[in-house]
Every structure is written in C-alpha cells, then in structure tokens.
Design an enzyme around this catalytic site. Structure first.
Site, PDB file in Angstrom:
ATOM      1  N   LYS A 169       0.826  -1.214   0.000  1.00 34.27           N
ATOM      2  CA  LYS A 169       0.000   0.000   0.000  1.00 34.27           C
ATOM      3  C   LYS A 169       0.856   1.258   0.000  1.00 34.27           C
ATOM      4  CE  LYS A 169      -1.732   1.878   3.951  1.00 34.27           C
ATOM      5  NZ  LYS A 169      -1.659   3.343   4.101  1.00 34.27           N
ATOM      6  N   ASN A 170       1.823   1.325   0.896  1.00 31.35           N
ATOM      7  CA  ASN A 170       2.546   2.594   1.055  1.00 31.35           C
ATOM      8  C   ASN A 170       3.543   2.863  -0.079  1.00 31.35           C
ATOM      9  OD1 ASN A 170       1.027   3.283   3.238  1.00 31.35           O
ATOM     10  ND2 ASN A 170       2.520   2.587   4.770  1.00 31.35           N
ATOM     11  N   CYS A 181      -4.653   8.829   9.436  1.00 34.13           N
ATOM     12  CA  CYS A 181      -4.937   8.241  10.746  1.00 34.13           C
ATOM     13  C   CYS A 181      -4.499   9.207  11.836  1.00 34.13           C
ATOM     14  CB  CYS A 181      -4.181   6.917  10.900  1.00 34.13           C
ATOM     15  SG  CYS A 181      -4.692   5.655   9.734  1.00 34.13           S
ATOM     16  N   ARG A 221       0.638  15.549  13.180  1.00 32.96           N
ATOM     17  CA  ARG A 221       1.373  14.978  12.034  1.00 32.96           C
ATOM     18  C   ARG A 221       1.802  16.115  11.116  1.00 32.96           C
ATOM     19  NH1 ARG A 221      -1.445   9.570   9.759  1.00 32.96           N
ATOM     20  NH2 ARG A 221       0.553   9.468   8.661  1.00 32.96           N
ATOM     21  N   ASP A 232       3.955   0.452  12.137  1.00 29.33           N
ATOM     22  CA  ASP A 232       2.691  -0.044  11.568  1.00 29.33           C
ATOM     23  C   ASP A 232       2.397  -1.493  11.975  1.00 29.33           C
ATOM     24  OD1 ASP A 232       2.432   2.431  10.427  1.00 29.33           O
ATOM     25  OD2 ASP A 232       3.053   1.819   8.428  1.00 29.33           O
ATOM     26  N   ARG A 236      -9.169  -0.022   3.727  1.00 26.83           N
ATOM     27  CA  ARG A 236      -8.269   0.921   3.056  1.00 26.83           C
ATOM     28  C   ARG A 236      -6.893   0.325   2.837  1.00 26.83           C
ATOM     29  NH1 ARG A 236     -10.049   6.876   3.939  1.00 26.83           N
ATOM     30  NH2 ARG A 236      -8.729   6.905   2.125  1.00 26.83           N
TER      31      ARG A 236
HETATM   32  C1  EPZ Z   1       4.229   6.855   6.600  1.00 28.31           C
HETATM   33  O1  EPZ Z   1       3.597   7.991   7.145  1.00 28.31           O
HETATM   34  C2  EPZ Z   1       3.164   5.788   6.486  1.00 28.31           C
HETATM   35  N1  EPZ Z   1       2.089   6.276   5.639  1.00 28.31           N
HETATM   36  C3  EPZ Z   1       2.626   5.397   7.855  1.00 28.31           C
HETATM   37  O2  EPZ Z   1       1.843   4.251   7.668  1.00 28.31           O
HETATM   38  C4  EPZ Z   1       3.779   5.017   8.790  1.00 28.31           C
HETATM   39  O3  EPZ Z   1       3.280   4.871  10.103  1.00 28.31           O
HETATM   40  C5  EPZ Z   1       4.882   6.085   8.789  1.00 28.31           C
HETATM   41  O4  EPZ Z   1       5.279   6.386   7.439  1.00 28.31           O
HETATM   42  C6  EPZ Z   1       6.121   5.656   9.563  1.00 28.31           C
HETATM   43  O5  EPZ Z   1       6.636   4.469   9.015  1.00 28.31           O
HETATM   44  C7  EPZ Z   1       2.204   6.256   4.323  1.00 28.31           C
HETATM   45  O6  EPZ Z   1       3.208   5.825   3.771  1.00 28.31           O
HETATM   46  C8  EPZ Z   1       1.054   6.774   3.535  1.00 28.31           C
HETATM   47  P1  EPZ Z   1       6.697   9.934   8.610  1.00 28.31           P
HETATM   48  P2  EPZ Z   1       4.346   9.388   7.108  1.00 28.31           P
HETATM   49  O7  EPZ Z   1       6.786  11.193   7.853  1.00 28.31           O
HETATM   50  O8  EPZ Z   1       5.206   9.425   5.905  1.00 28.31           O
HETATM   51  C9  EPZ Z   1       7.537  13.217  11.984  1.00 28.31           C
HETATM   52  C10 EPZ Z   1      -0.086   2.909   7.762  1.00 28.31           C
HETATM   53  O9  EPZ Z   1      -0.650   2.373   8.741  1.00 28.31           O
HETATM   54  N2  EPZ Z   1       7.470  14.212  10.898  1.00 28.31           N
HETATM   55  O10 EPZ Z   1       7.728   8.874   8.381  1.00 28.31           O
HETATM   56  O11 EPZ Z   1       3.312  10.442   7.248  1.00 28.31           O
HETATM   57  C11 EPZ Z   1       6.161  12.617  12.278  1.00 28.31           C
HETATM   58  O12 EPZ Z   1       5.415  13.452  13.146  1.00 28.31           O
HETATM   59  C12 EPZ Z   1       0.424   4.326   7.830  1.00 28.31           C
HETATM   60  O13 EPZ Z   1       0.068   2.340   6.684  1.00 28.31           O
HETATM   61  C13 EPZ Z   1       7.799  15.518  11.147  1.00 28.31           C
HETATM   62  O14 EPZ Z   1       8.137  15.884  12.265  1.00 28.31           O
HETATM   63  O15 EPZ Z   1       5.247   9.305   8.403  1.00 28.31           O
HETATM   64  C14 EPZ Z   1       6.530  11.292  12.890  1.00 28.31           C
HETATM   65  O16 EPZ Z   1       6.812  11.441  14.239  1.00 28.31           O
HETATM   66  C15 EPZ Z   1      -0.052   5.025   9.040  1.00 28.31           C
HETATM   67  N3  EPZ Z   1       7.724  16.435  10.117  1.00 28.31           N
HETATM   68  C16 EPZ Z   1       7.833  10.908  12.159  1.00 28.31           C
HETATM   69  O17 EPZ Z   1       8.307  12.123  11.553  1.00 28.31           O
HETATM   70  C17 EPZ Z   1       7.360  16.071   8.854  1.00 28.31           C
HETATM   71  O18 EPZ Z   1       7.327  16.941   7.978  1.00 28.31           O
HETATM   72  C18 EPZ Z   1       7.676   9.885  11.050  1.00 28.31           C
HETATM   73  O19 EPZ Z   1       6.644  10.285  10.153  1.00 28.31           O
HETATM   74  C19 EPZ Z   1       7.050  14.732   8.596  1.00 28.31           C
HETATM   75  C20 EPZ Z   1       7.105  13.806   9.639  1.00 28.31           C
END
Ligand code: EPZ
Length: 428
Positions: A22-23, A117, A122, A305, A397
């Site tokens: 998915k991702n 989610c 976020r 995840d 989803r």
């Molecule tokens: C991706 O989300 C995945 N979603 C999430 O999977 C997954 O939990 C996550 O990566 C971590 O592996 C998709 O790929 C669509 P991040 P993402 O940016 O990219 C902080 C699922 O269940 N951060 O890696 O949005 C953030 O707050 C979903 O399939 C910032 O501070 O996650 C978090 O603490 C849910 N500033 C950390 O980084 C930013 O600009 C990691 O978030 C971006 C992120």
C-alpha cells in the site's frame, strides 16, 4: 455499514498470498504523472486507498485503463490539472505526494493539507523545507498547500527527523529538477527503495535509496515503463503475527523475507518458529507465547505499523512485556478496546506495559485506524467467543480480501451488513 463478526479460538493453518505494498502504491501510482507518457503498474493492491488515488488521477485528466484488478495503465499525456479538490485529497495522508509530483511536472501545485490516521500531531514541515530548498515558494492558505517555482534546482537537504513521506516527496519533486539533490538522514523503508526503482524505470537517476543518503540527479524528462510493486511488508507482518498469536502453521507467500527480519526476530523471541524461503516465510507456533520487549523504530527497526498487532500477541503472552512507540506521539488509542476484551495493559505516554493474560473475551470493538483495525481482527481470532469489529472501512483501506485470506487459513470471520451509521474515515 459493514462489520466483521469473528468467532475466535481457532489455530491458523494453510497459505496466504501477500498483495502489493500500500505505502509504495500510494506514491507510485500518482508518480506516473511525472512521465507524461503511458505507464503500466502491476501488483497494485486492490484496496480502497488505491481506488481513491485512481479517482484523483481520473479527475486530473489521466487516461486510466484497468487491465485486471491488480494491473493498471495510466496515460498522463493529457493531464494539465495542477490542483486537487479538498473532498478527494483530504481523505488520505498520501495525498501529500501530489505536491511533490505536480511541483516536479508543472512547477506548480495546489493541494489540500492531508488527512490521515490520528496518531497525534502529524506535521509536514520537512516536506515543505525540502520543496523550499529546491527553490519553490510554499505557502499554506485556506487549508491548501500552494507551491510554485520558476525552476527547481538541486540542493542538499538534511531531514531533521527520519520521515518516509518527506523523503519520498523530495525525491518526487527532485527527479525533474536541475542538478544534484542530496537527501541526508533519509528514511530507508522498503517503499522508499521501490519508489526509487520505479522512478529509475521511467528514466530518473536516483541512487542510494535504502541508505540514509539518497542522491538524485535531475533529468530533462521521464518516459513510460512497466513496473511491478513490491509485496506489502505490513500485510505480511500482520499475517505472521496472526499465525503466531493464534498458533498453527502458516506459509506467507509472495514476500521479501529481508523486509520482515525485525518482525521475525520478535516473533521468535516470543516463541514462534520462522523459516525463510526465497519469497515466502513459514510461521509455526505450538508452544506457549512468552513476553518480549518491543520498541518501534524507522526501518530496519520494528515498524510502527506493526505495533498494534504485536500488542495483541503480547497481551496473551506469559509475563510482562514493554511496548514502546517511538515514531508517533499517540498510537495507543486502540488499547482501550483491548482492555474491554480483558487485556491487562497500562499506558504511560509512549510506553505500554502489558501483563499477559490467559485469554481475551469477544466483545464489540472498533477499528480506531487501519493497523488498529488489523489488531482487532487478530484479537477477535484469538479471543474466546464472538467479537464484532466495527468501523471496518479503515481496514478495507489497506488490506485486500482480508476476510477471504483469513477464512482460507481456517478462521471463522464474516463480513456482515448492518444499519447504516456513517463513519468518517481518513487513513494513511
Ligand atoms: C508513513 O507515514 C506511512 N504512511 C505510515 O503508515 C507510517 O506509520 C509512517 O510512514 C512511519 O513508518 C504512508 O506511507 C502513507 P513519517 P508518514 O513522515 O510518511 C515526523 C499505515 O498504517 N514528521 O515517516 O506520514 C512525524 O510526526 C500508515 O500504513 C515531522 O516531524 O510518516 C513522525 O513522528 C499510518 N515532520 C515521524 O516524523 C514532517 O514533515 C515519522 O513520520 C514529517 C514527519
């Protein structure tokens, strides 16, 4: 509205085929627009998040041909659209990739702030920092991210936090920029490598994906290709944890075992046996589950995840386990549902202390998000009696044919229609 009804207490036996990731799909499908050509993508998961992206691509004017339920052809030659409507994009997190993609192709993007989610705050500050460092002007106005640039010029971008989304988004914006972009402290998840391989199949020059430094040399233009998406690490992990929690013997096929190592290691520690084949893993568990401590980390650490699914396993494992969430601020909302099933868990901030109980009992539970929903299925499968899982739109989803796949393993799980009470669901 639909629910899942699960009669628990069966061990799982048999084989399950894992779908495309998915991702990876949520970035690769829209990234086809960068080619301005015809792109054929195989092994796409048949899930509602992908349907939503296809609707967005259609809205943008792309020609869409579904070859079969897992293969699509996207012709983006007639795409002119540089903005996406709120009602489509706000429904899922990955809509933020449209910013990098449209900025890359048109040097202009107008995209609603993403939904997704609810795991606490976020932010997308790192995405914006990346676009700005490539020379874009980025403003947030009226709930929209408005980005534009006369031209994008390669730059060195240090990610203050390891972010999957920001790493992929900067890759998407940079492939058609001028010069060299270097992403430092990049995320290393399997879907980062898959996106890089896809972009390179279209003629991009992306190197180092899978390490913490990614180098992207901008090219003039990209071209069409045929590409097959990698298997879903988290779907595979979910069936692995289900097999280990319920006991039995399950062969999980069409996987990349290397992507599953952190999950395999923890399941072995908890009492399961894992055998790796070239493109499959076999999970058997006949002895008692025992406690283990788990801390989520960016790849190659234990994936966040998989945290809710693992929590269910630990809630019926002998002893006291410590489960630490180190990626998201608030990813333990689902635990109140497990407590209602008889689990013994104390949450303090980002740490859950889990005292294993002898059994869980079936009740009505809600899927509070996608992976929490998967955890509720596993809880229902191992519980005594009948569990009803509500809000299953979340689960649809991200999990293709989840009822069929679990039923084939001997689980007693049904999808039932219930009186409509609308649930607003955003995911990703
Ligand atoms: C991706 O989300 C995945 N979603 C999430 O999977 C997954 O939990 C996550 O990566 C971590 O592996 C998709 O790929 C669509 P991040 P993402 O940016 O990219 C902080 C699922 O269940 N951060 O890696 O949005 C953030 O707050 C979903 O399939 C910032 O501070 O996650 C978090 O603490 C849910 N500033 C950390 O980084 C930013 O600009 C990691 O978030 C971006 C992120």
């Amino acid at each position: 509205m639909e629910n899942f009804i699960i009669k628990g207490g069966h061990e799982l036996f048999g084989e399950v085929n894992i779908s495309g990731a998915k991702n990876a799909a949520v970035a690769i499908l829209p990234a086809a627009i960068l080619a301005n050509d015809i792109v054929r993508i195989e092994n796409i998961p048949n899930i509602s998040d992908v349907s939503l992206i296809i609707q967005i691509l259609d809205y943008m004017g792309a020609g869409i041909k579904m070859i079969n339920k897992n293969t699509i052809e996207i012709d983006s030659r007639s795409v002119q659209c540089q903005s996406v409507p709120y009602d489509l994009a706000s429904q899922f997190r990955a809509s933020y990739y449209l910013i990098g993609i449209m900025l890359g192709r048109f040097k202009s993007a107008d995209v609603p702030l993403p939904g997704g989610c609810d795991f606490g705050v976020r932010p997308i500050d790192l995405h914006i920092k990346g676009f700005k460092m490539l020379g874009a002007d980025v403003r947030i106005e009226d709930g929209m991210v408005r980005a534009s640039a006369a031209k994008l010029i390669g730059s060195t971008i240090y990610m203050d936090t390891v972010s999957v989304g920001a790493t992929m988004n900067v890759m998407l914006a940079a492939v058609l920029s001028r010069g060299l972009t270097i992403i430092e402290n990049a995320a290393k998840e399997p879907h980062i490598v898959d996106l890089a391989n896809f972009l390179n199949s279209m003629g991009a020059d992306v190197r180092g994906a899978g390490t913490d430094v990614i180098k992207i040399r901008g090219v003039e233009k990209l071209h069409g290709c045929t590409y097959s998406i990698i298997p879903d690490q988290i779907e595979a992990g979910t069936y692995m944890v289900a097999a280990a929690t319920c006991g039995g013997d399950v062969l999980i096929k069409n996987v990349i075992p290397k992507h599953l190592e952190s999950i395999s290691a923890k399941l072995e520690e908890a009492g399961a046996e894992i055998i790796e084949y070239d493109d499959a893993v076999r999970v058997t568990r006949f002895k008692e589950l025992t406690k283990c401590n788990v801390k989520t980390m960016p790849h190659p650490g234990f994936p966040t995840d998989m945290q809710p699914q693992m929590c269910v396993l630990l809630s019926v494992a002998k002893g006291t386990s410590i489960l630490t969430e180190s990626v998201w601020d608030n990813r333990f909302k689902y635990i109140s549902e497990l407590l209602r099933m008889g689990a013994d868990i104390q949450v303090d901030g980002k740490v859950a202390v889990i005292e294993g109980v002898d059994y869980l009992t079936g009740v009505n539970v809600k899927a509070t998000d996608l992976r929490a929903g998967a955890a509720m299925i596993i809880a229902g499968l191992v519980a005594r009696g009948e569990t009803t899982v509500e809000n299953i739109l979340y689960i649809d989803r991200g999990y293709e044919d989840v009822v069929e796949k679990f039923s084939n393993l001997g689980a007693d799980i049904k999808r039932v229609e219930v009186k409509d009470e609308s649930v607003a669901v955003t995911a990703g």
